[in-house]
Design an enzyme around this catalytic site. Structure first.
Site, PDB file in Angstrom:
ATOM      1  CB  SER A  32      -0.888   0.021   1.211  1.00  0.00           C
ATOM      2  OG  SER A  32      -0.572   0.816   1.991  1.00  0.00           O
ATOM      3  CE  LYS A  33       0.157   5.471  -5.492  1.00  0.00           C
ATOM      4  NZ  LYS A  33      -0.734   6.186  -6.254  1.00  0.00           N
ATOM      5  NE  ARG A  34      -3.773   5.762   2.714  1.00  0.00           N
ATOM      6  CZ  ARG A  34      -4.507   4.693   3.202  1.00  0.00           C
ATOM      7  NH1 ARG A  34      -4.473   4.749   4.524  1.00  0.00           N
ATOM      8  NH2 ARG A  34      -5.417   4.060   2.533  1.00  0.00           N
TER       9      ARG A  34
END
Ligand code: GLU
Length: 503
Positions: free
Chosen positions: A255-257
Site C-alpha cells: 500500500s502506498k501509505r
C-alpha cells in the site's frame, strides 16, 4: 507471427510505484526477448487526479531504470476524438444506452435487494444520449473468456457483469473504453499488466467484439480470438498476461501509505538502478537455475511470460538492500566514487550539470571541507560496508567535519562506562606521537598499548574509535586514522581524554 507490440500504460496519479516498475520491466523484457516494440502510453483521462509532474516522474523513472520506450509517450488526453468516434460507433450500432440514474438511486435500489452492481433500470427507457452517462449493454447469457498466459483461461459469466459505464454524462470516456480503443489503434498484441486489472478484461473483450461487429455493419457477438484475425478483417484480440500482485511481509497487498513503494525514494536513497531492476525481475519470475543476481542480458535471453508465477510475490526490502550492497561491491572504485558523488559532493556535481537527488539533504559537513582526494582513499573502505549510497556520508563525516559528532550512546558504551578508557586513551596518545604514520604501524602500536593494559585489540580499539570518529562502528580504524593524519588524531584523542577525566 507479427512483430509483438506491448505497452506500459500508467495513470499519472502519484509517485512511481515499484509495482509499476515491475510491470514496465516485464513489458520491456518481453519486447526485447521477442524483437518487439515497447510502447509508453500515459492514461491521463482522469483530469481531477492527474498531474503533469507525475507524467515527468514516469518518464524519468523509466529512463533511470533503463527502460526507455521504443514508441511514445502517447497521451490519452490528446486522443479524445478517437474515443468519441468509438462511442458514436457503439451508440449507432445499439450497444450503448443512456442512463440518468444517480449513484444514490442505484445504491438505494441495491439495498432493496436488486442485483449486485447496476440493475439495468434505464436499459429500455430510450433516454437521449446528450447529457447522460452511457452504459454498455452486457449480454444476459453466455460467457466471456479471457485467455491469459499466466492464469490460463479465465471464464466470466456474462450475467454477472453489470451494464458498465463507458462515458460520463459530460461525454468523458471511462478507462475501460479509452484503454481498449488505444490497444486496438496501437495494434497491441500482448497486454501485460497487474492482476488487479483482470476484472476489466472481459469488459474490454465485449467492447472489442462490439467494435468489430459494428465495423462489419451489424450488431451481435462476433470478432476474433486471441492472436488471430477474425472473419471480415476483425482486429485480433491481444493475448493477456496478468502479473501477480506484490505483497509485504504480512502478506498484505503493498500500500502506498504503509509500505515503501516509491521508486523515486529508492533512487534518492542510493539504490543502483541495475540492482532495483534485477530485484524487480524476480517478483513473479525466476531466471534459469534459480540464480538471483543476474545481468540484464541474461534476463532478456530467458524471459518468458509462460514462466511467470501467479501467486502473490513478496516485495522484500531486506533482500533488495542486500542485493544493492552486492551491486555496489561489484563497481570499480572509480565507478563507486562517481556514483556516490551526489551524496558526498553535491555542490561540485551540480555545478558540472550532474544529477543530484531532490529529496536528499546536503552532506553533514560544510561543502568547502570536502576533499575529493581524501575521499578517494576512504572509498574502498566504505564501499565494502554499505547497502545504499545514502549511507556513505554517515561513514566518512568524521573526516570532513571539524569535530566528530559524538554519539551519546557510543560515548557511554566505550568511554563513559569504562573505568580504564582514560588511561588507554592517554597511552594511545603517547604511542601515536611517535609512531610511523601508517595503518600497519598504528595497528602494531595499538596492539602493544592494549597488551600493557591487559586488553585484546578489539577492546583497545573501542575508546580510540569513539574518541576519533564519534561512533562505535565505522570503516576500519587504522586506515581511517592514517587518512585523518597525526595532528588531527592527537587533537581528538586529547579532547576525549579531557572530557573523560572531567566526566
Ligand atoms: N492505466 C491503468 C493503471 O495505471 C493500466 C491499464 C492497463 O495496463 O491496461 O492502472
Amino acid at each position: 507471427m507479427p512483430v509483438p507490440r506491448v505497452r506500459f500504460a500508467p495513470s499519472p496519479t502519484g509517485y512511481f510505484h515499484v509495482g509499476s516498475g515491475r510491470t514496465a520491466l516485464y513489458n520491456w523484457l518481453f519486447a526485447r526477448r521477442n524483437g518487439g516494440v515497447f510502447i509508453l502510453r500515459i492514461e491521463d483521462t482522469d483530469t481531477e487526479r492527474n498531474r503533469e509532474e507525475w507524467v515527468d516522474g514516469i518518464v524519468e523513472a523509466l529512463a533511470w531504470l533503463g527502460l526507455e520506450p521504443d514508441e511514445g509517450p502517447y497521451r490519452q488526453s490528446e486522443r479524445a476524438a478517437r474515443y468519441q468516434s468509438a462511442i458514436d460507433t457503439l451508440w449507432d450500432a445499439g450497444y450503448l444506452y443512456a442512463c440518468d440514474c444517480t449513484q444514490e438511486a442505484v445504491r438505494t435500489r441495491r439495498m432493496m435487494g436488486a442485483t449486485p452492481g447496476y440493475d439495468g433500470f434505464c436499459r429500455d427507457r430510450g433516454l437521449p444520449r446528450e447529457g447522460n452517462a452511457l452504459r454498455f449493454r452486457t449480454p444476459a447469457e453466455g460467457e466471456t473468456q479471457v485467455h491469459d498466459l499466466i492464469r490460463g483461461t479465465v471464464t466470466f459469466r456474462n450475467n454477472t457483469m453489470e451494464d458498465f459505464v463507458v462515458a460520463r454524462s459530460n461525454g468523458q470516456p471511462l478507462f475501460v473504453l479509452a484503454n481498449i480503443v488505444d490497444d486496438r489503434d496501437m495494434k497491441i498484441t500482448h497486454v501485460i499488466r497487474g492482476e488487479e486489472l483482470l476484472p476489466s478484461a472481459p469488459k474490454a473483450i465485449l467492447i472489442w467484439r462490439a467494435l468489430d461487429a459494428a465495423a462489419k455493419g451489424g450488431a451481435g457477438p462476433g470478432g476474433a480470438g486471441p492472436g488471430e484475425a477474425g472473419p471480415g478483417g476483425a482486429t485480433p484480440l491481444p493475448v493477456w498476461a496478468h502479473l501477480p500482485i506484490l505483497v509485504n511481509e504480512d502478506r498484505e497487498k503493498l500500500s502506498k501509505r504503509r509500505d515503501p513503494v516509491a521508486v523515486e525514494m529508492y533512487r534518492d536513497q542510493g539504490y543502483l538502478p541495475e540492482a532495483l531492476r534485477n530485484y524487480l525481475a524476480l517478483l513473479g519470475w525466476s531466471p534459469p537455475g534459480g540464480a538471483e543476481k543476474v545481468p540484464v542480458g541474461v534476463l532478456v535471453d530467458n524471459f518468458a511470460l509462460e514462466d511467470v508465477n501467479h501467486s502473490p510475490a513478496f516485495f522484500d526490502v531486506k533482500k533488495l538492500s542486500h542485493m544493492n550492497g552486492e551491486y555496489i561491491r561489484d563497481l570499480s572504485v572509480d565507478e563507486f566514487v562517481d556514483r556516490v558523488r551526489p551524496w558526498v559532493d553535491p555542490v561540485t556535481r551540480r555545478a558540472a550539470g550532474g544529477w543530484v537527488p531532490e529529496s536528499v539533504g546536503p552532506p553533514p559537513w560544510p561543502p568547502e571541507r570536502f576533499d575529493a582526494a581524501v575521499f578517494l582513499r576512504l572509498a574502498p573502505l566504505v564501499q565494502e560496508r554499505v547497502a545504499t549510497l545514502a549511507e556513505v556520508p554517515g561513514l566518512v563525516d568524521f573526516v570532513f567535519l571539524r569535530d566528530p559528532v559524538m554519539d551519546a550512546a557510543s560515548w557511554e558504551k566505550a568511554i563513559g562506562s569504562d573505568p580504564g578508557a582514560a588511561a588507554l586513551l592517554d597511552a594511545a596518545f603517547r604511542a601515536y606521537e611517535e609512531v610511523r604514520w601508517s595503518a600497519d604501524a598504528l595497528r602494531e602500536a595499538t596492539v602493544t598499548v592494549g597488551e600493557q593494559a591487559g586488553r585484546k585489540l578489539a577492546k583497545a580499539q573501542a575508546p580510540i574509535r569513539v574518541a576519533v570518529t564519534g561512533r562505535t562502528v565505522g570503516p576500519p580504524l587504522f586506515e581511517s586514522l592514517e587518512v585523518l593524519g597525526r595532528e588531527e588524531v592527537l587533537r581528538r584523542l586529547m579532547a576525549a581524554l579531557r572530557r573523560a577525566r572531567t566526566g
